[in-house]
Structure formats: C-alpha cells, structure tokens
Scaffold this active site. Sequence first.
Site, PDB file in Angstrom:
ATOM      1  N   SER A   1       0.743  -1.268   0.092  1.00  0.00           N
ATOM      2  CA  SER A   1       0.038  -0.021   0.009  1.00  0.00           C
ATOM      3  C   SER A   1       0.949   1.154   0.173  1.00  0.00           C
ATOM      4  O   SER A   1       0.593   2.180  -0.730  1.00  0.00           O
ATOM      5  CB  SER A   1      -0.749   0.120   1.163  1.00  0.00           C
ATOM      6  OG  SER A   1      -1.488  -1.069   1.418  1.00  0.00           O
TER       7      SER A   1
ATOM      8  N   PHE B   1       4.655 -10.600  -5.264  1.00  0.00           N
ATOM      9  CA  PHE B   1       3.250 -10.603  -5.518  1.00  0.00           C
ATOM     10  C   PHE B   1       2.982  -9.942  -7.323  1.00  0.00           C
ATOM     11  O   PHE B   1       1.953  -9.188  -7.328  1.00  0.00           O
ATOM     12  CB  PHE B   1       2.481  -9.652  -4.570  1.00  0.00           C
ATOM     13  CG  PHE B   1       2.191 -10.225  -3.292  1.00  0.00           C
ATOM     14  CD1 PHE B   1       2.124 -11.556  -3.091  1.00  0.00           C
ATOM     15  CD2 PHE B   1       2.398  -9.314  -2.211  1.00  0.00           C
ATOM     16  CE1 PHE B   1       1.907 -12.125  -1.992  1.00  0.00           C
ATOM     17  CE2 PHE B   1       2.349  -9.783  -0.957  1.00  0.00           C
ATOM     18  CZ  PHE B   1       2.168 -11.174  -0.640  1.00  0.00           C
TER      19      PHE B   1
ATOM     20  N   GLU C   1      -4.197  -3.829  -6.518  1.00  0.00           N
ATOM     21  CA  GLU C   1      -4.398  -2.661  -7.226  1.00  0.00           C
ATOM     22  C   GLU C   1      -5.130  -1.760  -6.188  1.00  0.00           C
ATOM     23  O   GLU C   1      -5.998  -0.838  -6.637  1.00  0.00           O
ATOM     24  CB  GLU C   1      -5.085  -2.852  -8.427  1.00  0.00           C
ATOM     25  CG  GLU C   1      -4.108  -3.663  -9.238  1.00  0.00           C
ATOM     26  CD  GLU C   1      -4.574  -3.822 -10.805  1.00  0.00           C
ATOM     27  OE1 GLU C   1      -5.207  -2.977 -11.355  1.00  0.00           O
ATOM     28  OE2 GLU C   1      -4.026  -4.878 -11.371  1.00  0.00           O
TER      29      GLU C   1
HETATM   30  C1  LIG Z   1      -2.653 -12.009  -6.424  1.00  0.00           C
HETATM   31  C2  LIG Z   1      -1.905 -10.780  -6.381  1.00  0.00           C
HETATM   32  C3  LIG Z   1      -1.444 -10.032  -7.364  1.00  0.00           C
HETATM   33  C4  LIG Z   1      -0.863  -8.783  -7.457  1.00  0.00           C
HETATM   34  N1  LIG Z   1      -0.224  -8.249  -8.497  1.00  0.00           N
HETATM   35  C5  LIG Z   1       0.500  -7.292  -8.576  1.00  0.00           C
HETATM   36  C6  LIG Z   1       1.370  -6.950  -9.885  1.00  0.00           C
HETATM   37  O1  LIG Z   1       1.173  -7.294 -10.858  1.00  0.00           O
HETATM   38  N2  LIG Z   1       2.172  -5.940  -9.414  1.00  0.00           N
HETATM   39  C7  LIG Z   1       2.384  -5.335  -8.436  1.00  0.00           C
HETATM   40  O2  LIG Z   1       3.409  -4.350  -8.213  1.00  0.00           O
HETATM   41  N3  LIG Z   1       1.623  -5.723  -7.318  1.00  0.00           N
HETATM   42  C8  LIG Z   1       0.795  -6.744  -7.226  1.00  0.00           C
HETATM   43  N4  LIG Z   1       0.349  -6.979  -6.271  1.00  0.00           N
HETATM   44  C9  LIG Z   1       0.509  -6.425  -4.995  1.00  0.00           C
HETATM   45  C10 LIG Z   1      -0.975  -5.587  -4.427  1.00  0.00           C
HETATM   46  O3  LIG Z   1      -1.042  -4.597  -5.168  1.00  0.00           O
HETATM   47  C11 LIG Z   1      -0.609  -5.328  -2.877  1.00  0.00           C
HETATM   48  O4  LIG Z   1      -0.711  -6.759  -2.219  1.00  0.00           O
HETATM   49  C12 LIG Z   1      -1.343  -4.573  -2.248  1.00  0.00           C
HETATM   50  O5  LIG Z   1      -1.234  -3.140  -2.660  1.00  0.00           O
HETATM   51  C13 LIG Z   1      -1.493  -4.498  -0.760  1.00  0.00           C
HETATM   52  O6  LIG Z   1      -0.173  -4.150  -0.174  1.00  0.00           O
HETATM   53  P1  LIG Z   1       0.512  -5.366   0.786  1.00  0.00           P
HETATM   54  O7  LIG Z   1       0.001  -6.546   0.590  1.00  0.00           O
HETATM   55  O8  LIG Z   1       1.995  -5.024   1.241  1.00  0.00           O
HETATM   56  O9  LIG Z   1      -0.455  -5.170   2.128  1.00  0.00           O
HETATM   57  P2  LIG Z   1       0.149  -4.026   3.097  1.00  0.00           P
HETATM   58  O10 LIG Z   1       0.219  -2.531   2.365  1.00  0.00           O
HETATM   59  O11 LIG Z   1       1.180  -4.324   4.101  1.00  0.00           O
HETATM   60  O12 LIG Z   1      -1.346  -3.655   4.281  1.00  0.00           O
HETATM   61  C14 LIG Z   1      -1.576  -4.646   4.937  1.00  0.00           C
HETATM   62  C15 LIG Z   1      -3.114  -4.114   5.274  1.00  0.00           C
HETATM   63  O13 LIG Z   1      -3.064  -2.947   6.201  1.00  0.00           O
HETATM   64  C16 LIG Z   1      -4.167  -1.969   5.422  1.00  0.00           C
HETATM   65  N5  LIG Z   1      -3.279  -0.617   5.753  1.00  0.00           N
HETATM   66  C17 LIG Z   1      -1.977  -0.445   5.347  1.00  0.00           C
HETATM   67  N6  LIG Z   1      -1.899   0.942   5.618  1.00  0.00           N
HETATM   68  C18 LIG Z   1      -3.091   1.288   5.889  1.00  0.00           C
HETATM   69  C19 LIG Z   1      -3.340   2.601   6.320  1.00  0.00           C
HETATM   70  N7  LIG Z   1      -2.589   3.698   6.103  1.00  0.00           N
HETATM   71  N8  LIG Z   1      -4.597   2.864   6.729  1.00  0.00           N
HETATM   72  C20 LIG Z   1      -5.414   1.831   7.031  1.00  0.00           C
HETATM   73  N9  LIG Z   1      -5.075   0.460   6.527  1.00  0.00           N
HETATM   74  C21 LIG Z   1      -4.081   0.359   6.075  1.00  0.00           C
HETATM   75  C22 LIG Z   1      -4.198  -2.439   4.254  1.00  0.00           C
HETATM   76  O14 LIG Z   1      -5.078  -2.035   3.406  1.00  0.00           O
HETATM   77  C23 LIG Z   1      -4.098  -4.118   4.373  1.00  0.00           C
HETATM   78  O15 LIG Z   1      -5.467  -4.436   4.941  1.00  0.00           O
HETATM   79  C24 LIG Z   1      -0.508  -8.179  -6.191  1.00  0.00           C
HETATM   80  C25 LIG Z   1      -0.933  -8.789  -5.025  1.00  0.00           C
HETATM   81  C26 LIG Z   1      -1.659 -10.107  -5.078  1.00  0.00           C
HETATM   82  C27 LIG Z   1      -2.213 -10.598  -3.910  1.00  0.00           C
END
Ligand SMILES: Cc1cc2nc3c(=O)[nH]c(=O)nc-3n(C[C@H](O)[C@H](O)[C@H](O)COP(=O)(O)OP(=O)(O)OC[C@H]3O[C@@H](n4cnc5c(N)ncnc54)[C@H](O)[C@@H]3O)c2cc1C
Length: 390
Positions: free
Chosen positions: A135, A159, A364
């Site tokens: 995020s 990911f 996304e």
């Molecule tokens: C199957 C899959 C395909 C993907 N494809 C791609 C791709 O092609 N290219 C790419 O670059 N990425 C890709 N991603 C990555 C995806 O965009 C990220 O997983 C997503 O943006 C969330 O980031 P994170 O998993 O690090 O969660 P984190 O950012 O660690 O968040 C963990 C939790 O905390 C919450 N959170 C975080 N910050 C805050 C805040 N300030 N306020 C409130 N809540 C918060 C989040 O909403 C989430 O619920 C993919 C992910 C998956 C699972």
Amino acid sequence: MDFALTDEERAVRDTVRSFIRREVMPLEAEVLRRERAHQPGLDHSELRELQLKARTFGFWGLATGEEYGGMNLPAVLQSLIWTELGHTFVPFRFGGEADNILFHATEEQKREFLIPTIEGERRSCFAITEPGAGSDAANIRLSARRDGDDWVLDGEKTFITGGHDADFAIVVAVTDREKGARNGGATAFLVDRAMGWRSEFIQTMGEGGPASLVFDGVRVPHRNILGEIGQGFTLGMEWIGKGRYTIPSHAIGIAERVLQMAIDYANTRETFGAKIGTNQAIQWMIADSETELEAARWLVLRSAWTVDAGLDPRHASSMGKLYGAGMVNRVVDRVLQIHGGMGYTRELPIERWYRQVRLYRIFEGTDEMQRLIISRDLLRGYTKIGGHLA
Ligand SMILES: Cc1cc2nc3c(=O)[nH]c(=O)nc-3n(C[C@H](O)[C@H](O)[C@H](O)COP(=O)(O)OP(=O)(O)OC[C@H]3O[C@@H](n4cnc5c(N)ncnc54)[C@H](O)[C@@H]3O)c2cc1C
C-alpha cells in the site's frame, strides 16, 4: 439524463456476449477439471488460439491505439466488455493488449517491447510491490545504481502477476534515495528476463498465482529506461489506475452470473415441500444482491464515463473499486449460502469464485487505500459531495 446504451455499445456488448457463450463458456468443465488437478485452466497456446479467433471478429486490443491495430475503445465500452468477460471463470481475455504505460516507450523500445507484447509474442509483468512496500508503494527499496552506460538493479519485488511467465518486467526502482520515490526518486526500467532476474511462484488461495522477482546485480542498459528518469512512481500510479475500473467491471459480470445461478436454484430446490425461493430469507438475499449489483454497475460506469469525459477519474474509480469489490464478495457469499452444501463443494464453481473475488479487495489498491483516497479528497476539498453533478 439517459441511462440507455447507445446502439454501438449494445452491438459491441452483444457480439462479445455471444463470443463468450459460444467459444469460451463451453470450456468451463475442462478448465475446472484441470484446475482441480492443479494445472493451469488454459495454457498459453490455447489462450492465444482463442484470442486469434476473437481477432477475426474484430476484437483485438480493446485499449490499444488504432495505429497498433487495436480498437482504442472508450472506457465505457471497455467496462461493458470486462463485465461480459466476468460471466465466465475461464481465464480468457482479449489479445492485442499491452500495459498502458508501455505506450510511453521510445520508438526503439516500442519495436523491442510494446509491439511484440501487443502481438502476443512476448509477455510482460509490472513490478512495484516489494516485501516492505505494498500500500505504501513510495517506500520501495529495490535500487538502481548508475554504472557507465548501465544501471545495476538490486532488490526484490513480490506478488507480481504473471511474473513467473513473463519475458520481461517493467520494474519501478529507486534511482535517487534522497528525493524519495514520490518526488522524482524512482524510475521505471524494462528488464528482460535474460538480463538475469529470477522468479519464484507464490501459492495463493486463487487459481494461478503471482511471483516474487529477485534482482541480484542485474545490469540494464540506460536505453531501457521507460519514460523519464524520476518518472517511475507516476508511471506506477498510471498503471494501477487502469485496474480501478476494469476490476469492478469484471466483478459485476461475476455477480450477474452467480446471482442468476442462485435464482435458478431457488426456483428448483425444494425443502419442506416448497421451493426455497418461497422463503423470505432467500428472497432477501436475492433482493440485496440485485440492489448492490445495480448500485455497483452505475458507480463503475460513471467512473469509466469520467475517463471518457476527460475528467480526473481517481475519486470516482476509487468508489467503484471499493464498492464493486465488496459487492461481489457479498453476492458470491450469499449465492454460496443459497446453494447450501452444494455451494461448498467442488462440483460447482461457486467456491472457485469465492476464492477468486477475495483478491479484488486487495490488489491494485486495498479497500482501505480506496477509503483513504475518497475521504482525503473530500477532507481537502479536492472533490465535492455529488461529484460532477455537484
Ligand atoms: C494475487 C496478487 C497479485 C498482485 N499483482 C501485482 C502486480 O502485478 N504488480 C505489483 O506491483 N503488485 C501486485 N500485487 C500487490 C498488491 O497490489 C498489494 O498486495 C497491495 O497493494 C497491498 O499491499 P500489501 O500486500 O503489502 O499490504 P500492506 O500494505 O502491508 O497492508 C496490510 C493491511 O493494512 C492495511 N493498511 C495499510 N496501510 C494502511 C493505512 N494507512 N490505513 C489503513 N489501513 C492500511 C491494508 O489495506 C491491508 O489491509 C498483487 C497482489 C496479489 C495478492
């Protein structure tokens, strides 16, 4: 105010609908069988064959410019088409596409990366997420250090959709740590797999899966910078922006299909001597699903319309993504409930959709990030309540 489709929109939508019914849906039983055996639902050559068949009907490169042989369709039409694609779980999409930001390529890069991707000869993936930056994408650490005519990339992405199959990656790397990614310190690179990055497949609850990409001193020529030095974060946000209306458009198609399954089941399954659809408990689940589905449809079409109208689509598309992703999760859950034990089995594809759509609330831009964008726009006075009608 006119909520009707134009003749052109209806004609395109109906052609896609009949293509999906005739050519794609008949593959569903085989796709399920393969996935249950832990194989890909469609292999690359089968997908390509279907895409070439669609091309003969004129469906090629929905978002691709006509100069590259594409259709260059308005966002509303693309949204309607993504909804049609959502009617089947067969992992089909039209060919002739490339990542939206690849169109920023130089003429030389277009020949090497863009055109072969459009033609389906090369496969790309887009990589911004890292183990420590999802995020908070501005917190990326994968570094690119200048060394003569090359840049040397070190770090890890995770990911990444299609990362295990891609021939090249569009990688957002830190080129100036002092500035920070958001302020011109990140740059996008086109990195061939042959340059030395490696990928590891990640198992997920869905079918298929993303990959982590490891860069260990990978040398990339300077001419492989996509866009300008320092433009990487902006390009990353542009790439992500596209999914904000295609994902919920797809969600609407899934919800339409499963809701119809629930209606059919409610009209045939009997308990206590009556159809289950005669119970208010079932009727309410159907009514709530239809209402939310319809609300999502208009939010998403409005966000696509905003793109076509040349307005800033971010606020509208965040609302569409947030609501559309939540809606399809609630609808699939109710549909599974209406099917009782059968809904939980692998004889029906409902549990497959249940697993698939969970992702829609995460990738996304998570639900929470969409809420952050929506509320921030309002709190800062960037957007008025009521949107373009305000
Ligand atoms: C199957 C899959 C395909 C993907 N494809 C791609 C791709 O092609 N290219 C790419 O670059 N990425 C890709 N991603 C990555 C995806 O965009 C990220 O997983 C997503 O943006 C969330 O980031 P994170 O998993 O690090 O969660 P984190 O950012 O660690 O968040 C963990 C939790 O905390 C919450 N959170 C975080 N910050 C805050 C805040 N300030 N306020 C409130 N809540 C918060 C989040 O909403 C989430 O619920 C993919 C992910 C998956 C699972």
